[in-house]
Design a protein around this motif. Structure first.
Motif, PDB file in Angstrom:
ATOM      1  N   MET A 125       0.825  -1.212   0.000  1.00  0.00           N
ATOM      2  CA  MET A 125       0.000   0.000   0.000  1.00  0.00           C
ATOM      3  C   MET A 125       0.857   1.259   0.000  1.00  0.00           C
ATOM      4  O   MET A 125       0.592   2.202  -0.730  1.00  0.00           O
ATOM      5  CB  MET A 125      -0.839   0.064   1.280  1.00  0.00           C
ATOM      6  N   ILE A 132       2.246   2.563  -3.122  1.00  0.00           N
ATOM      7  CA  ILE A 132       1.339   3.241  -4.068  1.00  0.00           C
ATOM      8  C   ILE A 132       1.344   4.753  -3.829  1.00  0.00           C
ATOM      9  O   ILE A 132       1.298   5.528  -4.773  1.00  0.00           O
ATOM     10  CB  ILE A 132      -0.096   2.669  -3.973  1.00  0.00           C
ATOM     11  N   ASN A 133       1.435   5.190  -2.565  1.00  0.00           N
ATOM     12  CA  ASN A 133       1.500   6.650  -2.359  1.00  0.00           C
ATOM     13  C   ASN A 133       2.915   7.138  -2.014  1.00  0.00           C
ATOM     14  O   ASN A 133       3.093   8.225  -1.485  1.00  0.00           O
ATOM     15  CB  ASN A 133       0.460   7.134  -1.348  1.00  0.00           C
ATOM     16  N   TYR A 172      -6.004   7.919   2.074  1.00  0.00           N
ATOM     17  CA  TYR A 172      -5.341   6.851   2.826  1.00  0.00           C
ATOM     18  C   TYR A 172      -6.017   6.723   4.187  1.00  0.00           C
ATOM     19  O   TYR A 172      -6.082   7.692   4.944  1.00  0.00           O
ATOM     20  CB  TYR A 172      -3.861   7.217   2.965  1.00  0.00           C
ATOM     21  N   LEU A 214      -6.823   4.068  -0.450  1.00  0.00           N
ATOM     22  CA  LEU A 214      -6.080   2.965   0.163  1.00  0.00           C
ATOM     23  C   LEU A 214      -6.579   2.805   1.586  1.00  0.00           C
ATOM     24  O   LEU A 214      -6.605   3.775   2.347  1.00  0.00           O
ATOM     25  CB  LEU A 214      -4.574   3.282   0.203  1.00  0.00           C
ATOM     26  N   ASP A 253      -6.036   0.540   4.993  1.00  0.00           N
ATOM     27  CA  ASP A 253      -5.220  -0.490   5.641  1.00  0.00           C
ATOM     28  C   ASP A 253      -5.898  -0.940   6.928  1.00  0.00           C
ATOM     29  O   ASP A 253      -5.811  -0.261   7.947  1.00  0.00           O
ATOM     30  CB  ASP A 253      -3.822   0.075   5.918  1.00  0.00           C
ATOM     31  N   VAL A 306      -8.089  -0.039  -2.758  1.00  0.00           N
ATOM     32  CA  VAL A 306      -7.273  -1.169  -2.315  1.00  0.00           C
ATOM     33  C   VAL A 306      -7.485  -1.277  -0.811  1.00  0.00           C
ATOM     34  O   VAL A 306      -7.282  -0.316  -0.074  1.00  0.00           O
ATOM     35  CB  VAL A 306      -5.768  -0.955  -2.622  1.00  0.00           C
TER      36      VAL A 306
END
Ligand SMILES: Nc1ncnc2c1ncn2[C@@H]1O[C@H](COP(=O)(O)OP(=O)(O)OP(=O)(O)O)[C@@H](O)[C@H]1O
Ligand SMILES: [Mg+2]
Length: 355
Positions: free
Chosen positions: A45, A48-49, A80, A159, A161, A191
Motif C-alpha cells: 500500500m 502506491i502513495n 489513505y 487505500l 489499511d 485497495v
C-alpha cells in the motif's frame, strides 16, 4: 489503473518485504489484499502513495510512472485510511474533513457542502456532528470520519489499511456496507487490506492473497473459494464452499434401501408409498418407481453438485435419482435429502439468510 511491474522491496536492514510483485488493479475496482501478518500488505500500500520506495521494478498509475508525478499531487489524489484513525484532536469533524480540500485551495462553501454531503452518505447527521471534536465521537463514528476525510478531496484512489479491525462486528458490518455503497456511487479504485477472509470476500471484486512478499492467487472471491490454487489458499480461506457446490455423493444415501431389484419388484416386495430406483439384477439402472409406477430417470454422477442436481430433479419430475460412480450405481438421492441438507447448511442471522 494501478500497475505493479516486477516490484521488489528490501528494507535497509535487509528485510525482504516484497519479492516480485506483478499486479494490475482496474479502474473502479475494489481489490482486497489479504495474507498473514508480515507478508507485505502495508508495504504494498505504502508504495502506491510513495511512503515507501520500491528497490526494484516500477509502479504506474494511469500508465504514468509514480516517479513522474509531483509527490504532493500524487498524495492528494490518493486517500489513505489507517487502522488507527488519526483525526486531529483539536479540530472539529468539519475541520478534519477540510484538511486536504483546503490544501487544494477549494472554496469555503464548496468544502462545507462536500463535508455535509459525505457525512450524510455515511449516516452522520451534519447538524449534530459537524462541530464535534473527535473525542466526542464513538470509535465507529471516528472511523467513518476517517473514511470520509480520505474521500473529501475526491481522490481517484482510496487505500484502506485494516480500517475496521478495531471495531465491533456490528459497526464493522455497517461500515462495510457504507464502503460498498460509496464505491458504487463514486466509483473509486479501492485497495483494501484486511486480515479477515469474510471481510475480503464480502467487499472485494477481487482478492489478492499474499504470502511472504509474493502473490499466491488473485481472483474473484468465488473463484478463490471454488478453485484454490494450492493448499495454502485452501487453508487460508477455510471451508467457505457454498452448500450448493457440494458434490451429491456427500448428500446421497449410499445404502441400498432405495434400490429395488427387478426380482423384488416383480414379487411386489416393496413399499408402494416409497420412491425407488429400479435396477436390473446385475446393477444397471432401469427407471424410478414411484407409487408403484415406473418413470424414466436420469443418472447423476457422484461428483455432480447440488445446484446441478436440483435442475435434474426439475427436468425429470421424479423425486428420486440414481447416483453413479464410473457408471456404476452407488446410491440414490431424494428431493427430501437435498432439502434437509440445504436447510442444515443454511445460517439465518436476524432473519437474514447468510449462506
Ligand atoms: N521500516 C521497516 N524496516 C524494516 N523492515 C520492515 C519495515 N516495515 C516493515 N518491515 C518488514 O517487512 C515485512 C512486511 O511488513 P508489512 O508491514 O508490509 O506487513 P503486513 O502484511 O502489513 O503485516 P500486518 O498484517 O502485520 O500489518 C515484515 O517482515 C516487516 O517486519
Ligand atoms: Mg500491515
Amino acid at each position: 489503473m494501478i500497475e505493479f511491474k516486477g516490484v521488489q522491496k528490501t528494507y535497509p536492514d535487509g528485510t525482504v518485504a516484497i519479492k516480485n510483485f506483478n499486479l494490475e488493479i482496474k479502474e473502479g475496482e475494489l481489490l482486497t489484499l489479504i495474507g498473514p501478518s508480515g507478508c507485505g500488505k502495508t508495504t504494498t500500500m505504502k508504495m502506491i502513495n510513495r511512503l515507501v520506495e520500491p528497490t526494484a521494478g516500477d509502479i504506474y498509475i494511469n500508465g504514468k510512472q509514480l516517479k513522474e508525478y509531483n509527490i504532493h499531487e500524487l498524495r492528494w489524489n490518493i486517500g489513505y485510511v489507517l487502522q488507527q484513525i488519526a483525526l486531529f484532536p483539536h479540530m472539529t469533524v468539519e475541520e478534519n474533513i477540510a484538511v486536504v480540500p483546503e490544501m487544494k485551495k477549494w472554496k469555503k462553501k464548496e468544502i462545507h457542502d462536500r463535508a455535509k454531503e459525505l457525512m450524510q452518505m455515511v449516516g452522520m447527521e451534519p447538524s449534530i456532528y459537524m462541530k464535534k471534536k473527535p473525542s466526542e465521537l464513538s470509535g465507529g463514528q471516528q472511523q467513518r470520519v476517517g473514511v470520509i476525510r480520505a474521500l473529501a478531496a475526491d481522490p481517484q484512489i482510496l487505500l484502506m489499511d485494516e480500517p475496521f479491525s478495531a471495531l465491533d462486528p456490528i459497526s464493522r458490518e455497517g461500515l462495510q456496507k457504507d464502503i460498498r455503497k460509496l464505491q458504487k456511487q463514486i466509483k473509486k479504485t479501492i485497495v483494501f487490506v484486511t486480515h479477515d477472509i469474510d471481510e475480503a470476500t464480502a467487499l472485494g471484486d477481487r482478492i489478492c492473497l499474499m504470502n511472504a512478499g509474493e502473490i499466491i492467487q488473485v481472483d474473484t472471491p468465488q473463484k478463490l473459494i471454488l478453485e484454490p490454487r494450492d493448499s495454502f489458499v485452501r487453508n487460508f480461506i477455510g471451508d467457505k464452499k457454498s452448500p450448493w457446490q457440494t458434490a451429491v455423493d456427500i448428500v446421497a444415501s449410499q445404502t441400498v434401501s432405495r434400490i429395488l431389484t427387478q426380482t423384488a419388484y416383480e414379487e411386489g416386495n416393496f413399499d408402494s408409498e416409497q420412491a425407488y430406483i429400479l435396477s436390473s439384477d446385475d446393477g444397471q439402472v432401469l427407471c424410478a418407481v414411484e407409487h408403484g409406477k415406473q418413470q424414466n430417470v436420469m443418472e447423476i454422477p457422484n461428483d455432480m453438485n447440488v445446484l446441478e442436481a436440483v435442475s435434474v430433479f426439475e427436468n425429470t419430475g421424479t423425486s428420486i435419482l440414481p447416483v453413479t460412480k464410473n457408471n456404476e450405481l452407488i446410491g440414490t438421492l431424494t428431493q427430501q435429502e437435498l432439502l434437509t441438507y440445504l436447510a442444515s447448511k443454511t445460517e439465518v442471522k436476524n432473519g437474514v439468510v447468510t449462506q
